[in-house]
Design a protein around this motif. Structure first.
Motif, PDB file in Angstrom:
ATOM      1  N   PRO A   1       0.704  -1.156  -0.093  1.00 29.37           N
ATOM      2  CA  PRO A   1       0.006   0.020  -0.097  1.00 29.37           C
ATOM      3  C   PRO A   1       0.959   1.283   0.119  1.00 29.37           C
ATOM      4  N   GLY A   2       0.464   2.086  -0.860  1.00 34.31           N
ATOM      5  CA  GLY A   2       1.381   3.140  -1.010  1.00 34.31           C
ATOM      6  C   GLY A   2       2.350   3.384  -1.837  1.00 34.31           C
ATOM      7  N   VAL A   3       2.680   2.084  -2.532  1.00 33.12           N
ATOM      8  CA  VAL A   3       3.701   2.295  -3.344  1.00 33.12           C
ATOM      9  C   VAL A   3       3.320   1.726  -4.875  1.00 33.12           C
ATOM     10  N   GLU A   4       3.670   2.760  -5.471  1.00 34.72           N
ATOM     11  CA  GLU A   4       3.242   2.369  -7.164  1.00 34.72           C
ATOM     12  C   GLU A   4       4.366   1.778  -7.856  1.00 34.72           C
ATOM     13  N   LEU A   5       4.098   0.716  -8.787  1.00 36.75           N
ATOM     14  CA  LEU A   5       5.015   0.087  -9.494  1.00 36.75           C
ATOM     15  C   LEU A   5       4.811  -0.134 -10.856  1.00 36.75           C
ATOM     16  N   LYS A   6       5.884   0.201 -11.739  1.00 33.82           N
ATOM     17  CA  LYS A   6       5.420  -0.088 -13.251  1.00 33.82           C
ATOM     18  C   LYS A   6       6.615  -0.781 -13.756  1.00 33.82           C
ATOM     19  N   ILE A   7       6.492  -1.537 -14.943  1.00 32.96           N
ATOM     20  CA  ILE A   7       7.581  -2.121 -15.732  1.00 32.96           C
ATOM     21  C   ILE A   7       7.919  -1.390 -16.951  1.00 32.96           C
ATOM     22  N   CYS A   8       9.013  -0.785 -17.219  1.00 31.95           N
ATOM     23  CA  CYS A   8       9.236  -0.010 -18.100  1.00 31.95           C
ATOM     24  C   CYS A   8      10.364  -0.354 -19.230  1.00 31.95           C
ATOM     25  N   ASP A   9      10.262  -0.150 -20.381  1.00 36.87           N
ATOM     26  CA  ASP A   9      11.312  -0.447 -21.536  1.00 36.87           C
ATOM     27  C   ASP A   9      12.771   0.215 -21.154  1.00 36.87           C
ATOM     28  N   PRO A  10      13.634  -0.751 -21.078  1.00 35.01           N
ATOM     29  CA  PRO A  10      15.039  -0.282 -20.353  1.00 35.01           C
ATOM     30  C   PRO A  10      15.662   0.761 -21.259  1.00 35.01           C
ATOM     31  N   GLU A  11      15.303   0.703 -22.583  1.00 34.99           N
ATOM     32  CA  GLU A  11      15.936   1.835 -23.490  1.00 34.99           C
ATOM     33  C   GLU A  11      15.028   2.978 -23.479  1.00 34.99           C
TER      34      GLU A  11
ATOM     35  N   GLY B   1       2.758  -8.173 -18.199  1.00 34.45           N
ATOM     36  CA  GLY B   1       3.043  -9.754 -18.761  1.00 34.45           C
ATOM     37  C   GLY B   1       4.433  -9.522 -19.317  1.00 34.45           C
ATOM     38  N   GLU B   2       4.823  -8.302 -19.817  1.00 33.74           N
ATOM     39  CA  GLU B   2       6.138  -8.161 -20.702  1.00 33.74           C
ATOM     40  C   GLU B   2       7.362  -7.924 -19.411  1.00 33.74           C
ATOM     41  N   ILE B   3       8.628  -8.337 -19.780  1.00 34.75           N
ATOM     42  CA  ILE B   3       9.575  -8.042 -19.015  1.00 34.75           C
ATOM     43  C   ILE B   3      10.293  -6.865 -19.217  1.00 34.75           C
TER      44      ILE B   3
ATOM     45  N   ASP C   1      16.288  -3.372 -11.540  1.00 27.30           N
ATOM     46  CA  ASP C   1      15.792  -4.957 -11.556  1.00 27.30           C
ATOM     47  C   ASP C   1      14.932  -5.381 -12.735  1.00 27.30           C
ATOM     48  N   LEU C   2      14.969  -6.369 -13.473  1.00 30.40           N
ATOM     49  CA  LEU C   2      14.393  -6.612 -14.533  1.00 30.40           C
ATOM     50  C   LEU C   2      13.201  -7.847 -13.948  1.00 30.40           C
ATOM     51  N   GLY C   3      11.848  -7.361 -14.256  1.00 30.25           N
ATOM     52  CA  GLY C   3      10.964  -8.413 -13.627  1.00 30.25           C
ATOM     53  C   GLY C   3       9.549  -7.996 -14.835  1.00 30.25           C
ATOM     54  N   LEU C   4       8.561  -8.804 -14.167  1.00 26.90           N
ATOM     55  CA  LEU C   4       7.134  -8.590 -14.863  1.00 26.90           C
ATOM     56  C   LEU C   4       6.065  -8.919 -13.806  1.00 26.90           C
ATOM     57  N   VAL C   5       5.055  -8.367 -14.205  1.00 26.32           N
ATOM     58  CA  VAL C   5       3.603  -8.290 -13.349  1.00 26.32           C
ATOM     59  C   VAL C   5       2.949  -9.061 -14.108  1.00 26.32           C
TER      60      VAL C   5
ATOM     61  N   ALA D   1      19.531  -5.488 -14.463  1.00 26.23           N
ATOM     62  CA  ALA D   1      20.142  -5.167 -15.571  1.00 26.23           C
ATOM     63  C   ALA D   1      21.303  -4.715 -15.304  1.00 26.23           C
ATOM     64  N   LYS D   2      21.729  -4.714 -13.998  1.00 26.67           N
ATOM     65  CA  LYS D   2      23.053  -4.231 -13.771  1.00 26.67           C
ATOM     66  C   LYS D   2      23.771  -5.797 -13.273  1.00 26.67           C
ATOM     67  N   ASP D   3      25.032  -5.778 -12.930  1.00 27.90           N
ATOM     68  CA  ASP D   3      25.527  -7.059 -12.383  1.00 27.90           C
ATOM     69  C   ASP D   3      25.731  -7.371 -11.120  1.00 27.90           C
ATOM     70  N   LEU D   4      24.914  -6.864 -10.277  1.00 27.39           N
ATOM     71  CA  LEU D   4      24.692  -7.199  -8.760  1.00 27.39           C
ATOM     72  C   LEU D   4      24.739  -8.581  -8.512  1.00 27.39           C
TER      73      LEU D   4
END
Length: 507
Positions: free
Chosen positions: A331-341, A349-351, A386-390, A402-405
Motif C-alpha cells: 500500500p502506498g507504493v506505485e510500481l511499473k515495468i518500463c522499457d530499459p531503453e 506480462g512483458e519483461i 531490476d528486471l521483472g514482470l507483473v 539490468a546491472k551485474d549485482l
C-alpha cells in the motif's frame, strides 16, 4: 511523546505509557530490557552526542558489533536530529576510508577491537571525534551515555529531514550514499507493521545484522512501531533460533537462514507456535519455499526491497504466498515495468525494468546530483535496475538484473569493485567477476581470471592477495583461470556465457 520529531514520535508512541513492557531479550534465555530503560538510554545517547559536538544534520558513522548500545545510538541520533550512517562490520580499514572521506561524519563509532587500525584512518579523513561503542579505556560511547541524565528534548525534525544514509555500491565500484528521510523510514515501517499484522503481542526473532535496511529499518522499526518485543541475537545461530521459536511469533531472515534451519532436527515442533516467517534481501528458491511448507506447515512470506526504497512489494499475509514471486506492491507504493531503453511503460506480462514511487523512496544520493538524476526521475519514480514482470494476478516476478549485482547471503556485491583489485595484481591481464547459484548463499562470487602471457596465476594466490582489501562476503569463493574471456563481436565480455558455464559449480 517526542511529537516534534517525525520519526522518533512514530518509534515511541506504541510503547508510551508501557514503560515496563519488554522491548528486547538478549538471547532466548537472557535478560530483558524494558521500553522505559531502552528509551531512557537512547535519550542519554542523544545528550552525549550533543556534548560531543554533533549538531542536527551531522553524520554519525558507525562500524560496530550488533549490540543494544548500537540500537540506542540509532534512536539517539534520531532524537538529536543527526544522520545515522551504519557501516558493514566486515568492511576493512581501506573500505572504511572511502565512507569517512565521502560522508565527512562529525563522529565515528567503532568496535574497540578495531580502534588501533581505524584511528589513523579517521584522522586522515578529518573526523573530529572517534569513540568506541563499549568500554575500552579510550572514552567509549557507553561511558558517555552513562554520564548523562535521562530526559532529552528531541530536536524538531520534519518528514523530509534526513534520518539516515546507507551506502550501496554501483557498477562503477564507487559506493553511493542513499539519503533516507524521516518520512521514508516511518511510512515504510508503519505499512509493514499493518500489512504483516504486527502487534504488541508479537515476539520477533532478530538474528539479522543492523547495519542495513532489513535488520534495522524493517525488523527493528516494525517491532518498535508495534510495541512488540524481540529476541535479540548477535547473528545467525541455528541452535539459538530453534531455542527461540517456542517463545516467539515471527522470524525475519534471508534465504540462507531457511536453508540452514531445514537441516535442524525438530524444526517442525519448534515452529508450531510461530505465525510468520519472512524472507528477503536475496531470491528465495522455490525448492526452499516448498520444503519449508512441507516440514513446518508455514508458507514463507517473501518480499522485495532495496536500500534506496526500503520495501516495495510483499506476498500477502492472507492469500496465496507464491514461490518464485515477491508478491504485490505494498500500500502506498506505485510500481511499473518500463522499457530499459525508452523508459516507456510496458504492457502487463512483458519483461522490463522495475520502477517504483512512494513515500518509501529515498531523497537522492549523497553529494551525487548527476547520479541522482540518472536514477530518480523528476516525477518521483526510481529506476531500480531490476528486471521483472507483473503477471495477470498482479504478482511481481524478479527475473534478473539490468546491472551485474551479485547477492550472496543477503549482501550486495558489485563485480567492478572486485575486478579492479584483481586486475591490479601482478601477472593478471584481466578478470570478470560473476555470481552463480549456491545452495546456501543464493549466489556465490566467482572470479574468472586471465593471466598475462607467460605468467602464472593461481587460485590460491589471487584469493590471498585480495583478502586484506575486501570484506569476507565480497571475496570470491572460487577463482577460475582461463586463457581468455568470452566476448561478442563488439568486444564486450559475455558474462552471461560465463554464468551459464559455471552455473553448476556449487551444485
Amino acid at each position: 511523546m517526542y511529537d516534534s520529531n517525525y520519526l522518533a514520535h512514530r518509534l515511541r508512541r506504541a510503547s508510551a505509557g508501557h514503560e515496563g513492557r519488554t522491548f528486547l531479550t538478549h538471547g532466548p534465555d537472557g535478560p530483558g530490557v524494558t521500553y522505559g530503560a531502552f528509551f531512557h538510554n537512547a535519550e542519554r545517547m542523544a545528550s552525549a552526542l550533543r556534548h560531543m559536538g554533533v549538531n542536527p544534520g551531522d553524520r554519525v558513522a558507525v562500524q560496530a558489533p550488533k549490540t543494544q548500545e548500537m540500537l540506542e545510538l540509532y534512536v539517539g541520533c534520531v532524537l538529536a536530529g543527526a544522520v545515522f550512517l551504519p557501516l558493514n562490520a566486515a568492511y576493512t580499514p581501506a573500505e572504511i576510508r572511502y565512507f569517512l572521506g565521502d560522508a565527512t561524519p562529525a563522529l565515528f563509532v567503532c568496535d574497540p577491537a578495531k580502534l588501533d587500525a581505524l584511528m589513523p584512518v579517521a584522522g586522515d579523513c578529518g573526523v573530529a571525534t572517534i569513540r568506541t561503542i563499549a568500554a575500552d579505556g579510550h572514552g567509549s560511547l557507553r561511558d558517555a551515555r552513562d554520564a548523562e541524565a535521562p530526559g532529552f528534548d528531541p530536536v524538531p525534525r520534519g518528514p523530509l529531514d534526513l534520518a539516515a544514509i546507507l551506502y550501496t555500491s554501483g557498477t562503477t565500484g564507487r559506493s553511493k550514499g542513499a539519503m533516507l528521510t524521516h518520512r521514508a523510514l516511518a511510512s515504510n515501517s508503519e505499512t509493514l507493521r499493518d500489512y504483516w499484522r504486527f502487534t504488541d503481542q508479537d515476539v520477533l526473532i532478530h538474528a539479522l545484522p543492523i547495519f542495513h535496511t532489513h535488520g534495522l529499518f524493517v525488523a527493528t522499526n516494525v517491532t518498535l512501531m508495534a510495541g512488540g518485543s524481540c529476541i535479540f541475537l548477535p547473528g545467525f545461530d541455528a541452535g539459538a533460533i530453534m531455542a527461540s521459536m517456542p517463545k516467539a511469533t515471527a522470524l525475519m531472515g534471508v534465504p540462507t537462514f531457511y536453508t540452514r534451519l531445514l537441516q535442524q532436527d525438530g524444526l517442525a515442533k519448534a515452529a508450531q507456535g510461530m505465525r510468520l516467517f519472512v524472507s528477503g534481501s536475496a531470491p528465495l528458491l522455490s525448492e526452499t519455499h516448498d520444503r519449508w511448507r512441507a516440514v513446518t506447515g508455514h508458507a514463507i512470506l517473501e518480499r522485495y526491497g532495496m536500500t534506496e526504497t526500503n520495501m516495495n512489494t510483499s506476498n500477502p499475509y492472507d492469500g496465496d504466498r507464491r514461490a518464485g514471486t515477491v508478491g504485490v506492491p505494498l500500500p502506498g507504493v506505485e510500481l511499473k515495468i518500463c522499457d530499459p531503453e525508452t523508459g516507456a511503460e510496458l504492457p502487463q506480462g512483458e519483461i522490463g525494468v522495475l520502477e517504483v514511487r512512494g513515500d518509501n523512496v529515498f531523497a537522492g544520493y549523497w553529494q551525487m546530483p548527476e547520479k541522482t538524476a540518472e536514477e530518480l526521475r523528476p516525477d518521483g519514480f526510481f529506476i531500480t535496475g531490476d528486471l521483472g514482470l507483473v503477471d495477470k494476478d498482479g504478482y511481481v516476478h524478479i527475473v534478473g538484473r539490468a546491472k551485474d549485482l551479485i547477492i550472496s547471503g543477503g549482501f550486495n556485491i558489485y563485480p567492478k569493485e572486485v575486478e579492479a583489485l584483481i586486475d591490479d595484481l601482478p601477472g593478471v591481464l584481466e578478470s570478470a567477476v560473476i555470481g552463480v547459484p549456491h545452495p546456501d548463499f543464493g549466489e556465490a562470487v566467482v572470479a574468472v581470471v586471465v593471466p598475462l602471457p607467460g605468467d602464472v596465476v593461481t587460485e590460491a594466490g589471487v584469493m590471498s592477495a585480495i583478502a586484506g582489501d575486501l570484506a569476507k562476503f565480497k571475496q570470491p569463493k572460487r577463482v577460475i583461470i582461463l586463457p581468455e574471456l568470452p566476448r561478442n563481436t563488439m568486444g564486450k565480455v559475455q558474462k552471461a556465457a560465463l554464468r551459464q558455464d559455471y552455473a553448476e559449480l556449487f551444485q
